[in-house]
Design a protein around this motif. Structure first.
Motif, short mmCIF file in Angstrom:
data_model
loop_
_atom_site.label_atom_id
_atom_site.label_comp_id
_atom_site.label_asym_id
_atom_site.label_seq_id
_atom_site.Cartn_x
_atom_site.Cartn_y
_atom_site.Cartn_z
N LEU A 244 0.84 -1.21 0.00
CA LEU A 244 0.00 0.00 0.00
C LEU A 244 0.87 1.25 0.00
O LEU A 244 0.56 2.24 -0.68
N LEU A 245 1.94 1.20 0.76
CA LEU A 245 2.85 2.33 0.78
C LEU A 245 3.50 2.53 -0.59
O LEU A 245 3.63 3.67 -1.08
N GLU A 246 3.86 1.43 -1.22
CA GLU A 246 4.51 1.50 -2.54
C GLU A 246 3.54 1.99 -3.62
O GLU A 246 3.99 2.56 -4.64
N ASN B 278 -5.50 5.62 1.59
CA ASN B 278 -5.60 5.94 3.02
C ASN B 278 -6.66 5.07 3.71
O ASN B 278 -6.44 4.56 4.82
N GLU B 279 -7.80 4.94 3.03
CA GLU B 279 -8.88 4.12 3.58
C GLU B 279 -8.46 2.65 3.65
O GLU B 279 -8.80 1.93 4.61
N LYS C 123 -6.46 11.91 -6.93
CA LYS C 123 -6.89 12.29 -5.58
C LYS C 123 -7.75 11.17 -4.98
O LYS C 123 -7.60 10.81 -3.81
N ARG C 124 -8.66 10.62 -5.79
CA ARG C 124 -9.49 9.52 -5.30
C ARG C 124 -8.63 8.30 -4.98
O ARG C 124 -8.90 7.56 -4.03
N ALA C 125 -7.59 8.09 -5.77
CA ALA C 125 -6.69 6.95 -5.52
C ALA C 125 -5.99 7.11 -4.18
O ALA C 125 -5.92 6.15 -3.38
N PHE C 126 -5.47 8.32 -3.92
CA PHE C 126 -4.80 8.56 -2.63
C PHE C 126 -5.79 8.40 -1.46
O PHE C 126 -5.44 7.84 -0.42
N THR C 127 -7.01 8.88 -1.65
CA THR C 127 -8.04 8.75 -0.61
C THR C 127 -8.33 7.29 -0.32
O THR C 127 -8.44 6.87 0.85
N ASP C 128 -8.44 6.50 -1.38
CA ASP C 128 -8.74 5.08 -1.19
C ASP C 128 -7.56 4.31 -0.60
O ASP C 128 -7.74 3.33 0.14
#
Length: 380
Positions: free
Chosen positions: A90-92, A285-286, A278-283
């Motif tokens: 997830l970090l990668e 994080n979720e 932006k949606r990808a980064f949000t997901d």
């Protein structure tokens, strides 16, 4: 002519050879006492063997229970390792999302990296079979998590460990009643007649003019895109391309996500737009939050397995102490019996020695009386 005293020392003695008879008597007493000792010793040994067999049989049953718990512990440990790997993945995944919006970067290559990372996450979640998996192997119909069950005692007691899903699954329930379900191992999306229904087909015309039937499957790479999506209701409209030459089709339905809730890159505008990234980064994080929940399920399972392990180890320790106590009792009883045997033989031998001395004293006195009476020689 044989003297009375001379005859006493020979085979023709008028009196018995007490020393020889005493030895024979002692040997007979020792033999009889030894036989009684062996009989009692066998009784003691048989009693211990019975206790030992009982303890050993129960220990073996507990060892079987412990083997089941050990398998559950292996599942817990494996799940912990997989969660660490998924956390790193997830970090990668943040890197290709970020690079996809950078000038001069190959966006298609970053999309492939993103999708492959997601593929790896799902592979890590499902790498163990159902019997050893606390973070995958979900029921893809109702999305219930996998469970691991094992015995925790010698009766009917069982422990059930409920996992948490650390992969990312979804489906799109179309308004026409069909269902679009991803193949998590190939980065593709296929249409089915219904949930648990038949995979749909499409017929094409080959170069030779003959019909060709293929699965109604779209690739993550260039076959899917989102037209609209409402995160509150899950309502989605998407464009699906099965055969490039035939153009895309429009699918309306409801998106239902499960697990980490992370979607393939096509869901995020192929990482081509700021809004999509932006949606990808949000997901992502979720997804990290959801992974924490899955991890807590594994930790709960680890605590339960530890508790069951302590219970089994306690039972085995009690049985070992019982076996040790039985062995000590056997040794103590055997030692006591041996002491009694030695004491009995010694007491009897002392009695015989005392009797022998009395007989010798009597013989000497009787011989003196004969000598004083003039009967020193007797003709036989």
């Amino acid at each position: 002519m044989v003297s009375v005293l001379g005859a006493y020392t020979g085979n023709t003695s008028l009196f018995p050879t007490y020393a020889s008879e005493q030895d024979q008597m002692i040997q007979k007493i020792q033999s009889q006492t030894a036989a009684r000792f062996a009989e009692k010793k066998a009784t003691i040994d048989d009693s211990y063997k019975q206790k030992q067999a009982t303890v050993e049989a129960e220990s073996n049953r507990w060892i079987t229970v412990k083997a089941d718990i050990f398998n559950a512990k292996a599942a817990v440990d494996s799940s912990k390792d997989s969660i660490k790997s998924i956390s790193n993945l997830l970090l990668e995944m943040r890197t290709p999302v970020s690079l996809a919006g950078t000038a001069g970067e190959n966006r298609k290559a970053q999309v492939e990296i993103f999708n492959n990372k997601l593929l790896s996450i799902n592979g890590e979640a499902d790498r163990m079979g159902r019997a050893f998996n606390l973070i995958g192997s979900i029921n893809r119909v109702d999305y219930t998590p996998n469970k691991i069950e094992y015995r925790n005692d010698l009766g009917v007691g069982k422990t059930t460990l409920t996992g948490g899903y650390a992969g990312s699954d979804y489906r799109i329930e179309a308004t026409d009643g069909s269902v679009w379900i991803p193949d998590l191992g190939t980065n593709s999306l296929s249409q089915y007649s219904e949930l648990q229904g038949q995979k749909q087909k499409v017929t094409l015309t080959g170069d030779d003019g003959k019909p060709i039937t293929i699965d109604k499957t779209a690739s993550y790479t260039n076959g899917l895109s989102v037209t609209s999506y409402d995160p509150k209701t899950g309502a989605i409209t998407m464009s699906v391309t099965i055969v490039p030459e035939s153009g895309p089709i429009t699918v309306n339905g409801t998106l239902k996500k499960n697990g980490l809730g992370l979607m393939p890159a096509w869901f995020y505008d192929g990482l081509a737009t700021d809004a999509g990234r932006k949606r990808a980064f949000t997901d992502i994080n979720e997804a990290e939050s959801q992974l924490t929940i899955a991890s807590s399920k594994v930790q709960q399972a680890a605590g339960q397995v530890s508790m069951d392990t302590r219970k089994v180890d306690g039972a085995l320790d009690t049985l070992n102490k019982q076996n040790t106590k039985a062995l000590v009792t056997q040794l103590e009883e055997s030692q006591k019996l041996q002491t009694e045997y030695v004491q009995q033989v010694q007491a009897m031998q002392n009695n015989l020695d005392q009797l022998s001395r009395q007989q010798q004293n009597y013989l000497q006195a009787f011989s003196s009386q004969i000598a004083d009476g003039g009967f020193l020689d007797i003709m036989l």
